[in-house]
Write a protein that holds these residues in place. Structure first.
Motif, PDB file in Angstrom:
ATOM      1  N   VAL A  70     -22.644 -25.733  10.834  1.00 46.05           N
ATOM      2  CA  VAL A  70     -22.294 -25.859   9.425  1.00 46.05           C
ATOM      3  C   VAL A  70     -20.825 -26.259   9.342  1.00 46.05           C
ATOM      4  O   VAL A  70     -19.979 -25.689  10.033  1.00 46.05           O
ATOM      5  N   ARG A  71     -20.537 -27.231   8.506  1.00 45.35           N
ATOM      6  CA  ARG A  71     -19.156 -27.694   8.321  1.00 45.35           C
ATOM      7  C   ARG A  71     -18.721 -27.407   6.889  1.00 45.35           C
ATOM      8  O   ARG A  71     -19.400 -27.768   5.927  1.00 45.35           O
ATOM      9  N   VAL A  72     -17.584 -26.739   6.757  1.00 42.72           N
ATOM     10  CA  VAL A  72     -16.969 -26.482   5.463  1.00 42.72           C
ATOM     11  C   VAL A  72     -15.836 -27.491   5.341  1.00 42.72           C
ATOM     12  O   VAL A  72     -14.745 -27.292   5.868  1.00 42.72           O
ATOM     13  N   GLU A  73     -16.108 -28.589   4.673  1.00 46.43           N
ATOM     14  CA  GLU A  73     -15.135 -29.680   4.624  1.00 46.43           C
ATOM     15  C   GLU A  73     -13.846 -29.281   3.905  1.00 46.43           C
ATOM     16  O   GLU A  73     -12.764 -29.714   4.273  1.00 46.43           O
ATOM     17  N   ALA A  74     -13.940 -28.423   2.910  1.00 45.99           N
ATOM     18  CA  ALA A  74     -12.760 -28.030   2.137  1.00 45.99           C
ATOM     19  C   ALA A  74     -11.727 -27.288   2.974  1.00 45.99           C
ATOM     20  O   ALA A  74     -10.536 -27.327   2.681  1.00 45.99           O
ATOM     21  N   GLU A  89     -32.844 -31.461   0.320  1.00 42.50           N
ATOM     22  CA  GLU A  89     -32.499 -32.380   1.406  1.00 42.50           C
ATOM     23  C   GLU A  89     -31.233 -31.934   2.134  1.00 42.50           C
ATOM     24  O   GLU A  89     -30.241 -31.561   1.506  1.00 42.50           O
ATOM     25  N   ARG A  90     -31.282 -31.969   3.461  1.00 42.63           N
ATOM     26  CA  ARG A  90     -30.092 -31.655   4.249  1.00 42.63           C
ATOM     27  C   ARG A  90     -29.089 -32.781   4.137  1.00 42.63           C
ATOM     28  O   ARG A  90     -29.442 -33.944   4.255  1.00 42.63           O
ATOM     29  N   LYS A  91     -27.817 -32.416   3.956  1.00 43.25           N
ATOM     30  CA  LYS A  91     -26.741 -33.401   3.954  1.00 43.25           C
ATOM     31  C   LYS A  91     -25.814 -33.062   5.110  1.00 43.25           C
ATOM     32  O   LYS A  91     -25.500 -31.891   5.335  1.00 43.25           O
ATOM     33  N   THR A  92     -25.377 -34.089   5.830  1.00 45.01           N
ATOM     34  CA  THR A  92     -24.506 -33.867   6.978  1.00 45.01           C
ATOM     35  C   THR A  92     -23.112 -34.412   6.712  1.00 45.01           C
ATOM     36  O   THR A  92     -22.908 -35.256   5.842  1.00 45.01           O
ATOM     37  N   ALA A  93     -22.174 -33.933   7.504  1.00 45.41           N
ATOM     38  CA  ALA A  93     -20.775 -34.337   7.357  1.00 45.41           C
ATOM     39  C   ALA A  93     -20.598 -35.789   7.781  1.00 45.41           C
ATOM     40  O   ALA A  93     -21.231 -36.252   8.739  1.00 45.41           O
ATOM     41  N   ILE A 101     -23.597 -29.747   5.511  1.00 48.39           N
ATOM     42  CA  ILE A 101     -22.525 -29.401   4.567  1.00 48.39           C
ATOM     43  C   ILE A 101     -23.066 -28.768   3.282  1.00 48.39           C
ATOM     44  O   ILE A 101     -22.287 -28.433   2.400  1.00 48.39           O
ATOM     45  N   ASN A 102     -24.388 -28.613   3.209  1.00 49.44           N
ATOM     46  CA  ASN A 102     -24.970 -28.088   1.971  1.00 49.44           C
ATOM     47  C   ASN A 102     -25.918 -26.907   2.186  1.00 49.44           C
ATOM     48  O   ASN A 102     -27.025 -26.883   1.638  1.00 49.44           O
ATOM     49  N   ASN A 131     -22.706 -25.882  -2.489  1.00 50.80           N
ATOM     50  CA  ASN A 131     -24.128 -25.606  -2.685  1.00 50.80           C
ATOM     51  C   ASN A 131     -24.529 -24.187  -2.297  1.00 50.80           C
ATOM     52  O   ASN A 131     -25.667 -23.783  -2.525  1.00 50.80           O
ATOM     53  N   LEU A 132     -23.615 -23.449  -1.710  1.00 52.25           N
ATOM     54  CA  LEU A 132     -23.941 -22.109  -1.232  1.00 52.25           C
ATOM     55  C   LEU A 132     -24.196 -21.156  -2.392  1.00 52.25           C
ATOM     56  O   LEU A 132     -23.389 -21.050  -3.308  1.00 52.25           O
ATOM     57  N   ARG A 133     -25.351 -20.481  -2.331  1.00 52.08           N
ATOM     58  CA  ARG A 133     -25.695 -19.507  -3.369  1.00 52.08           C
ATOM     59  C   ARG A 133     -25.451 -18.083  -2.911  1.00 52.08           C
ATOM     60  O   ARG A 133     -25.180 -17.205  -3.724  1.00 52.08           O
ATOM     61  N   ALA A 134     -25.613 -17.836  -1.578  1.00 53.17           N
ATOM     62  CA  ALA A 134     -25.459 -16.451  -1.116  1.00 53.17           C
ATOM     63  C   ALA A 134     -25.172 -16.397   0.379  1.00 53.17           C
ATOM     64  O   ALA A 134     -25.503 -17.319   1.131  1.00 53.17           O
ATOM     65  N   VAL A 135     -24.575 -15.273   0.769  1.00 56.31           N
ATOM     66  CA  VAL A 135     -24.339 -14.938   2.175  1.00 56.31           C
ATOM     67  C   VAL A 135     -24.897 -13.539   2.386  1.00 56.31           C
ATOM     68  O   VAL A 135     -24.655 -12.639   1.566  1.00 56.31           O
TER      69      VAL A 135
END
Length: 188
Positions: A70-74, A89-93, A101-102, A131-135
């Motif tokens: 998982v990449r956290v671009e920010a 849909e999966r999105k990649t960096a 990234i999602n 896009n993260l809703r929960a951990v």
């Protein structure tokens, strides 16, 4: 006495090292860290979470093991959560076709060496994923799951313990804590 110089690695350096490494590596802002291996209980809890999430979410989401990066671009973090869920849909960096990234939901099983990081800096990184809703933070100490969920006003945090059901409202997800920990011996 000369001072130690901090080495800054490019993301390309990281990907090259990752190809050769026998351990998982985490990248953050030019620094590369080896990720510690887990205990049998850690592996069992991650596998239990995967099984329960697949059963609860069905075909509406894809549940992946810690092999998915998982990449956290920010924040320039690339890491391997214990479980990653992507709904849609999966999105990649752009700089890493193997890093999503999602994620919609991320799961970390804590350990004595990672608990502070998982609940602190790493969680702060994760919260930057749009896009993260929960951990879910699954305790290695006792049957307890901390649910950190994005709400309309920010992030909320609740704990579900033995005999309780953890819930993530935005995913219409409910999991009994006892089922997650069934048959797993936690370390002392």
């Amino acid at each position: 006495m000369p001072t130690a110089r901090r080495v800054h690695h490019s993301y390309r350096d990281y990907l090259s090292l990752l190809e050769l490494s026998t351990v998982k590596l985490e990248y953050c802002d030019g620094e590369i860290y080896a990720m510690a291996g887990g205990t049998p209980a850690h592996a069992d809890l991650a596998a239990s979470a995967i099984g329960l999430l697949i059963g609860a979410l069905g075909k509406r989401c894809r549940v992946s093991s810690s092999d998915l990066r998982v990449r956290v671009e920010a924040t320039d973090l690339s890491t391997f959560p214990d479980v990653t869920v992507v709904c849609g849909e999966r999105k990649t960096a752009a700089i890493d076709a193997n890093a999503v990234i999602n994620p919609t939901l991320l799961v970390e099983v804590t350990s004595p060496s990672t608990e502070d990081y998982d609940r602190g800096d790493k969680l702060s990184h994760y919260k930057q994923l749009p896009n993260l809703r929960a951990v879910l933070l699954i305790s290695h100490r006792r049957p307890q799951v901390t649910v950190i969920e994005r709400t309309a006003t920010g992030w909320s945090e609740t704990n579900a313990r033995a005999g309780e059901v953890l819930s993530v409202a935005s995913l219409q997800l409910s999991l009994p804590v006892d089922e997650l920990y069934a048959g797993i011996e936690l370390g002392a």
